[in-house]
Scaffold this motif. Structure first.
Motif, mmCIF file in Angstrom:
data_model
loop_
_atom_site.group_PDB
_atom_site.id
_atom_site.type_symbol
_atom_site.label_atom_id
_atom_site.label_comp_id
_atom_site.label_asym_id
_atom_site.label_seq_id
_atom_site.Cartn_x
_atom_site.Cartn_y
_atom_site.Cartn_z
ATOM 1 N N MET A 179 0.845 -1.203 0.000
ATOM 2 C CA MET A 179 0.000 0.000 0.000
ATOM 3 C C MET A 179 0.879 1.252 0.000
ATOM 4 S SD MET A 179 -3.063 0.795 2.628
ATOM 5 C CE MET A 179 -3.681 -0.851 2.873
ATOM 6 N N GLU A 191 -2.271 5.857 -0.168
ATOM 7 C CA GLU A 191 -3.390 4.953 0.090
ATOM 8 C C GLU A 191 -3.543 4.734 1.587
ATOM 9 O OE1 GLU A 191 -2.543 1.427 -2.055
ATOM 10 O OE2 GLU A 191 -3.021 2.303 -4.014
ATOM 11 N N GLN A 243 -5.173 7.625 3.059
ATOM 12 C CA GLN A 243 -6.602 7.580 2.718
ATOM 13 C C GLN A 243 -7.341 6.657 3.676
ATOM 14 O OE1 GLN A 243 -8.407 9.053 -0.324
ATOM 15 N NE2 GLN A 243 -9.858 8.604 1.301
#
Lengths: 274, 294, 255
Positions: free
Chosen positions: B1, B5, B8
């Motif tokens: 990841m 991300e 997020q």
């Protein structure tokens, strides 16, 4: 008596095993367990998978189911029975849910689609024998030194410890026996319904058994058994009216606690008998 | 990841986390004053969503009025529940109160189910949904509103608890009920107010979840209620800061698990955390261990 | 070498120092009194000995066994039994069951034998019940055997607690305020009872109480605590006249 009545009565007797075994844990030993259906599920699925997938005989499968549930009871009980009251209740709830999630995620159980094709072995006489045997064994345990130790743990754990009672051992023992019996009930259940689905062993089911113990009177074995039969029949009569049934349960729980905390069929106070 | 991300996920996690925190606050405050796990609290959250639903659809109210109506109605409900079902059992063994709480929970769920029907409803859009892009992160405007309102409510609570006389009374009652009574504090009133505040916060959470995810049903309170309870335990039950911390941690943890592709285990995360905390540090991250007097 | 030895025991609860450097020895066969104003730490001493609390510092030994890290049930099995300041009977159980519970480890039959109601269970129960009834009889409670423990009058509940403690066949008996709530006749009877069980059961007794008549009459030696510290030790006569003890109980004399 037609086939429908036999079915209902058989399930009622299986529920007697569940309610009385829960009574040992909640009522006699005073440990608030609200994940009891989870142990039933372990027994049911173990026995069911053994007969369906591994083609094992009914009796060994039944025994294995009961043992698996007892083992689960031991494993769950050892760490959680250090907790008291609210925390213990939530922990047992948590474990019940974990068992549910596990059942859904293990492929061999058929997951959310359920397990079909469980052979029909549980007859009414067998269920009756199971319920009777459970009742007698629990009655004998309660009316013995070991049962008194459980009651003492319920009444006052600190005093019990001071009198030499290994309270952890007593609690775990009660929990394990209760779980094992629930596993037995589960095995019988599987071989009557012939189909298993994880939703049969969820929190709502645990509440069913809790209601039986509560209205039957905490620690009152006969009361729990009677309430089990009564509520199973009531469930059937109210099969269509799900909300009504749950509202009735809710009302029973609340009113019993407010008005007759010792149970609707009170008499749960134990008096000494030789 | 990638780091972006991850960020997020954290942002999404915080949005979920503040919801858990709002509900967890109710659990923790009630436990603090009456040592009861209010099993029905998750269903108050559910009722908040439904009251909001009726306010928005039947009365055609906008966001803020809907929120306020829901909070007020549920505050009242909380007081009524406490008065009728819990107060009579204050001296009874904890198991009796817990059993009653389970009964109240079932009652609420099934009353709603009976009146509204078991099928989920769709909560109306009180805002036009928009997505904002912020340095590579996408944020829905609804998320900002949820965050904003939640933070606002928590700040209000902070103010009440630490800067008002009511707050002092609440803290006193949770430390030592009898001493508080002897100091002239109206313990019954404090407990009622605690229930009212806790329920109002849960209702707010319910409305905002309904707005964000639109789907409401009579059983929507069970799992979030349980997770919020775990959050309260994680932070240290009875500890207000702990409830917020616990809520955020639970929200982020759950979002991470889903983000890693293990979405079937998202609910198991809560139980795993619960068992771990209860076994290793029952007092939680910020809580105090309570001693029994022998 | 005493039966029960506390050496330099300290215990803190958070910021509160409940016991500071207590060293006391209960000699075999003696009746030792422990007195002091409220909050002095007396029950804390009992809780430390019986394993309810762990000392922050110091050692507690019983006949050579170290008690500091043992569970209360193990300590009870070693031969130390107690009563509680706030009576802790099994309220909903019968008087007989309260006493039978204390002999649960000597019941003589296993759980399996109980579950299947095998002969060992019947024999075990019969002996157990006979032994317990005999004990109740000695303490004047035989007539109440089937009554609910919680229904007994206060004084008899205290006697029942003593009976229950005796049923464990202890070598050391800790009595925590056994005379609480008793009138002077009951207190006198209690002193008689303490003396009787002391000689008949050959016990070493550690006694906490606020009834000075009971303590002075029953005890051969007395230890005095104040704010967690030992301030005096001696015979009843010496303690009665000790100015520090008087000051602790009555406060400073105003000149």
């Amino acid at each position: 008596m037609n086939a429908y009545h036999v079915q209902v009565l058989t399930f009622a007797l299986i529920n007697v095993i569940m309610a009385t075994s829960l009574s040992l844990i909640n009522g006699i030993t005073g440990q608030f367990s609200i994940g009891h259906a989870g142990f039933m599920g372990i027994g049911a699925y173990t026995a069911g998978v053994l007969t369906v997938v591994y083609k094992l005989g009914f009796w060994p499968a039944l025994a294995a189911g009961s043992l698996a549930a007892a083992l689960a009871g031991l494993l769950v009980g050892l760490p959680t029975l250090r907790l008291r009251g609210d925390y213990l209740a939530i922990a047992t709830l948590g474990f019940g849910q974990i068992i549910n999630v596990a059942i859904i995620n293990i492929p061999i159980t058929g997951g959310p689609r359920g397990l079909t094709g469980v052979p029909a072995h549980t007859t009414l006489p067998l269920a009756l024998a199971g319920a009777a045997m459970t009742y007698v064994i629990l009655h004998n345990i309660i009316h013995s030194a070991h049962g008194r130790a459980m009651l003492a743990v319920r009444e006052d754990e600190t005093a019990a410890e001071a009198m030499g009672v290994d309270t952890t051992r007593v609690k775990v023992t009660a929990f394990t026996i209760g779980a094992g019996l629930a596993g037995l009930a589960g095995g019988l259940f599987a071989h009557r319904l012939m189909f298993l689905h994880p939703s049969s062993f969820d929190f709502i089911k645990s509440i069913d058994f809790l209601v039986m113990v509560v209205i039957g009177g905490s620690g009152n074995l006969a009361g729990a058994a009677g309430a089990a039969v009564f509520l199973t029949v009531l469930n059937e009569l109210l099969r269509k009216a799900v909300e009504l049934r749950m509202l009735l349960y809710a009302g029973l729980l609340i009113l019993t606690m407010l008005l007759r905390p010792k149970g609707l069929f009170a008499g749960g106070v134990r008096r000494g008998r030789a | 990841m990638s780091p972006l991300e991850l960020l997020q996920q954290v942002v999404n996690g915080v949005q979920l986390g503040v919801i858990y925190a709002l509900v967890a606050l109710g659990y923790t405050m009630v436990y603090g004053v009456v040592r009861l796990v209010n099993f029905a609290h998750g269903d108050v959250y559910m009722l908040g969503a439904f009251v909001g639903f009726f306010a928005a659809t039947r009365l055609g109210l906008g966001f803020l009025p809907t929120l306020l109506v829901s909070m007020a109605a549920c505050a009242l409900l909380g007081v009524v529940i406490e008065r009728l079902a819990y107060r009579p059992l204050r001296q009874a063994p904890r198991i009796a109160a817990l059993t009653t709480a389970i009964g109240v929970s079932l009652l609420l769920q099934n009353l709603v189910r009976l009146t509204v029907g078991p099928n989920p409803r769709g909560f109306p859009e009180l805002f036009t949904q928009r997505t904002l892009e912020f340095a590579g992160l996408r944020v829905y405007n609804i998320s900002l509103i949820v965050l904003g309102v939640s933070l606002g409510l928590m700040l209000c609570l902070q103010y009440v608890v630490y800067r008002t006389r009511l707050g002092i009374a609440m803290r006193a009652v949770s430390l030592d009920k009898d001493a508080a009574r002897l100091m002239g504090i109206d313990v019954d009133k404090v407990i009622s107010v605690t229930f009212a505040i806790g329920s109002a916060l849960a209702a707010a959470a319910g409305v905002m979840v309904a707005l964000a995810y639109t789907r409401i049903d009579p059983f929507m309170g069970m799992l979030p209620g349980l997770k919020a309870f775990v959050a309260a335990v994680l932070g240290g039950i009875g500890n207000i800061g702990g409830a917020v911390l616990g809520g955020l941690l639970m929200g982020v943890a759950e979002t991470m698990v889903v983000g890693m592709g293990l979405s079937t285990l998202r609910d198991a995360v809560a139980f795993a955390v619960l068992i771990t905390v209860l076994l290793f540090k029952p007092a939680g991250l910020l809580g105090r261990a309570v001693r029994e007097k022998v | 070498m005493g039966v029960l030895e506390l050496k330099d025991v300290w215990i803190n609860f958070g910021g509160i120092r409940a016991l500071a450097g207590l060293s006391v020895t209960l000699e075999a066969g003696e009746i030792l009194g422990l007195i002091g104003p409220n909050g002095a730490g007396k029950t804390t001493v009992f809780n430390l000995v019986t394993g309810v609390y762990r000392p922050t510092q110091g050692s507690i030994t019983f006949g050579g066994h170290d008690l500091a890290r043992r569970r209360p049930c193990d300590i009870a099995c070693l031969g130390i039994s107690r009563t509680f300041q706030n009576i802790r009977l099994f309220q909903d159980l019968s008087v007989l069951d309260n006493v039978r519970l204390a002999r649960h480890r000597r019941a003589g039959y296993s759980l399996l034998e109980a579950a299947l109601r095998l002969p060992a269970r019947g024999k075990g129960e019969a002996k157990l019940t006979a032994d317990c009834m005999a004990l109740l009889d000695l303490l004047g409670l035989a007539a109440n055997a089937q009554d609910r423990a919680g229904s007994l009058p206060y004084g008899r509940q205290r006697t029942l607690e003593i009976a229950r403690a005796l049923a464990t066949e202890p070598r050391v008996l800790l009595l925590d305020e056994p005379a609480a709530g008793m009138n002077s006749q009951e207190s006198a009877d209690l002193v008689g009872l303490i003396r009787r069980i002391h000689s008949d059961w050959k016990l070493s007794i550690f006694l906490i109480d606020h009834h000075m008549d009971v303590v002075m009459e029953a005890c051969g030696r007395i230890v005095v605590l104040d704010y967690g510290e030992p301030i005096a030790e001696g015979t009843p006569g010496e303690i009665r006249a000790n100015p520090r003890v008087i000051q602790a109980y009555l406060g400073e004399e105003v000149a």
